[in-house]
Design a protein around this motif. Structure first.
Motif, PDB file in Angstrom:
ATOM      1  N   LYS A 115       0.828  -1.196   0.000  1.00  0.00           N
ATOM      2  CA  LYS A 115       0.000   0.000   0.000  1.00  0.00           C
ATOM      3  C   LYS A 115       0.872   1.260   0.000  1.00  0.00           C
ATOM      4  N   LYS A 116       0.389   2.294  -0.689  1.00  0.00           N
ATOM      5  CA  LYS A 116       1.105   3.565  -0.711  1.00  0.00           C
ATOM      6  C   LYS A 116       0.705   4.398   0.504  1.00  0.00           C
ATOM      7  N   ASN A 132       4.663   0.846   1.036  1.00  0.00           N
ATOM      8  CA  ASN A 132       5.557   1.715   0.266  1.00  0.00           C
ATOM      9  C   ASN A 132       5.400   3.127   0.824  1.00  0.00           C
ATOM     10  N   THR A 156       6.255   7.081   1.741  1.00  0.00           N
ATOM     11  CA  THR A 156       6.864   8.384   1.457  1.00  0.00           C
ATOM     12  C   THR A 156       6.748   9.218   2.725  1.00  0.00           C
ATOM     13  N   ASP A 200       0.713  12.163  -6.747  1.00  0.00           N
ATOM     14  CA  ASP A 200       0.466  10.738  -6.540  1.00  0.00           C
ATOM     15  C   ASP A 200      -0.790  10.599  -5.687  1.00  0.00           C
ATOM     16  N   TYR A 213      -2.562   8.263  -2.563  1.00  0.00           N
ATOM     17  CA  TYR A 213      -2.118   7.411  -1.460  1.00  0.00           C
ATOM     18  C   TYR A 213      -3.283   6.633  -0.856  1.00  0.00           C
TER      19      TYR A 213
END
Length: 245
Positions: A42-43, A64, A66, A104, A106
């Protein structure tokens, strides 16, 4: 560089990398989403990542991740922490008001004691909504609260005086009800969870400072209120804010 940013750059100067356990108490609020979904692949975006404790925790769950922060020292520390824990985290120096530049979407956006720093909050919430996956995306933030006016009075009149230390950058204001209302305007579901009652012990710190016997008494009083008088939990200084469409 703002006064607040200078303060946090200084805070993050003192840093030692350490191993992050998957049952870390500071990350326990994330179990709200971890218990619902498999985070693998999953982001996830962490806003105001600091030294990266939450980002490392989530990366170890297979996400994943950020991580963004507006201080150089924090981003440097996140990278060191990721290497130390053998995980990958994409760390970016970025102000929270610039999240729309990430371009992006999420699955999760998370943070701890960060929302109350962000202004103008209404503009930020719109950007938050724009980068969260519309149908499945979820937000989870651990925040303070200004709901208890007695605590807020002590905070404004006693903290930083009479030997009572001030923790924070000096300009931040605890999260306010009208900011929760802003979240409700942008997300269909906004839920507040009170993980514990945190009132009496803080009041005791403000008034009685380092009296250990009273500290223990006030901690027990908080626990008793939490268990037997749940109505008053809304006046706890800390809360978990969970939202999605």
């Amino acid at each position: 560089m703002s006064t607040a940013q200078k303060y946090w750059e200084h805070v993050h100067e003192k840093f030692e990398p350490h191993y992050v356990s998957e049952d870390n108490a500071s990350c326990s609020f994330l179990n709200i989403i971890a218990n619902e979904d498999n985070l693998k692949g999953k982001k996830v975006l962490e806003i105001g990542c600091g030294n990266g404790l939450i980002s490392i925790f989530l990366a170890k769950k297979g996400a994943n991740v950020t991580a963004i922060d507006n201080t150089e020292n924090a981003i440097c520390n996140v990278k060191i922490m990721a290497d130390f824990n053998n995980v990958t985290v994409k760390a970016i120096k970025m102000d929270a008001m610039e999240i729309d530049k990430l371009k992006d979407k999420y699955d999760y956006i998370v943070g701890r004691f960060v929302l109350h720093h962000i202004e103008p909050f209404e503009e930020f919430v719109a950007k938050l909504s724009s980068i969260l996956n519309f149908s499945t995306g979820k937000g989870l933030f651990y925040e303070n609260s200004d709901a208890n006016k007695l605590l807020m009075l002590c905070r404004s009149t006693l903290v930083g005086k009479f030997g009572i230390p001030r923790f924070g950058d000096g300009v931040e204001i605890p999260f306010q009800k009208h900011e929760i209302d802003m979240l409700k305007k942008n997300f269909h579901f906004v839920h507040i969870v009170y993980p514990e009652m945190k009132f009496w012990r803080l009041l005791g710190q403000y008034i009685f400072r380092k009296n250990k016997k009273l500290k223990s008494f006030f901690e027990k009083l908080d626990k008793a209120f939490y268990k037997y008088l749940p109505y008053f939990n809304r006046y706890s200084y800390e809360q978990i804010i969970y939202f999605h469409n």
